[in-house]
Write an enzyme that holds these catalytic residues in place. Sequence first.
Site, short mmCIF file in Angstrom:
data_model
loop_
_atom_site.label_atom_id
_atom_site.label_comp_id
_atom_site.label_asym_id
_atom_site.label_seq_id
_atom_site.Cartn_x
_atom_site.Cartn_y
_atom_site.Cartn_z
N PHE A 151 -18.23 47.28 -30.63
CA PHE A 151 -19.45 47.80 -30.17
C PHE A 151 -19.54 48.98 -29.33
CE2 PHE A 151 -23.49 48.16 -27.92
CZ PHE A 151 -24.36 48.37 -28.83
N ASP A 209 -13.12 52.83 -24.63
CA ASP A 209 -14.48 52.48 -24.14
C ASP A 209 -14.64 51.47 -23.14
OD1 ASP A 209 -17.21 51.74 -24.12
OD2 ASP A 209 -17.31 51.50 -26.42
N LYS A 256 -23.14 52.45 -17.99
CA LYS A 256 -23.97 51.39 -17.28
C LYS A 256 -23.88 51.17 -15.99
CE LYS A 256 -23.61 48.44 -21.68
NZ LYS A 256 -24.90 48.31 -22.07
#
Length: 412
Positions: A147, A232, A261
């Site tokens: 993802f 990532d 984030k």
Amino acid sequence: MTASEISPNAQLEIDKVNRYTAHNYAPLDLVLTSGEGVWVTDVDGNRYLDCLTAYSAATFGHGYGKFIDVMRDQMSKLSLTSRAVYAEGIGDFAEALTKLAGKDMALFMNTGAEANETALKIARKWGVRVKGLPQGAGKIIGMEGNFHGRTTTLISLSDDPVATADYGPFTPGFSLVPFNDIDALRDAIDDETVAVILEPIQGEAGIIVPDAGYLKQVRELTAERNVLMICDEVQTGMGRTGTTFRFQAEGIEPDLIVTAKALGGGILPVSAVIGNEDVLGVLEPGTHGSTFGGNPLAAAVGTAVCEELATGKLQENCQQLHPVLREGLEALIGRGVTAVRGAGVWMGVDIDPKIGTAKDVCVDLLAKGVLAKDTHGVTVRLAPAMIIGREEIDMLLRAFTEVINARWEAAA
């Protein structure tokens, strides 16, 4: 939760959101109004231990005092300039972040998806400018179950039918191999491959932790084949797993690091691609940009985040609490839980279908004062803030155990 359990105050907000916003989420029937530290409060005054933390964007908890003070101070001076000019504080942010990552350059964006897209663009430009590939030849390999975001390009890397259905045609030039399978990756790399992108731990897939040594094997293979390794770290970065970045726990050095984030301190969206000049240096003025990327407000908060992480205290807290949380959850294996995975205080708990779905468990946890979220119907994700203490960990384990035991006994 059933409709009869929802208060009029909460139902009013739920109805309004469902009436006026697109239905691209299926939220729990919970309406939050405030947050402090590891706790959030709903419109009826009920408090919950936040083990969702906005999918790890609020890794430092809610209302972190230092970040709020920095934000207020910066907002009173200058919030947005665009990169058309230099702004005080951008250089300090870049220096602090690159030192944490062991690199020498950063490129600031806003969201994780935007930063991942940026990393892919850089890799393809590097393929032409440095590796010497012809235009349009840069192939990128991702991992099954990944993802990286929901843009058209990033879902072109996805094998999740929910994320991809009806959105074709997809961006070409991508292929997938099984995660944690170095032989499959070796077979997939060819002369036109420019990069391999992977999450050090797959978050959305259910906190999937690869075998020890796998990331090191990927690093050795990509270096041998002159292929970039992109980590990532949107979810795994900023201390979430017990080290500032997860790749550091494996003793490797990727070519590009993507973070987002928690980099915004739970206050605003901030992301970055971090690397060395031999890769990031392929960018030239006008070849990439972002109006809000690297704005003074984001830089001020991001610098404060880096300063907190540089102390190592929160990472150490996660490391110390890891065995407590893990062992408490593993005690339920065979009685409604089939597997437990994770790092730091980030855990994925697989629920035995005999007792229900992961979402059923999350709904039951709400009644016990714990906010958590499921993924793929099977896994409960637990991602409390790094500031969590032993008392809250014990409370979480009591609630989780009570929910699982009640469902196990009911299914017996």
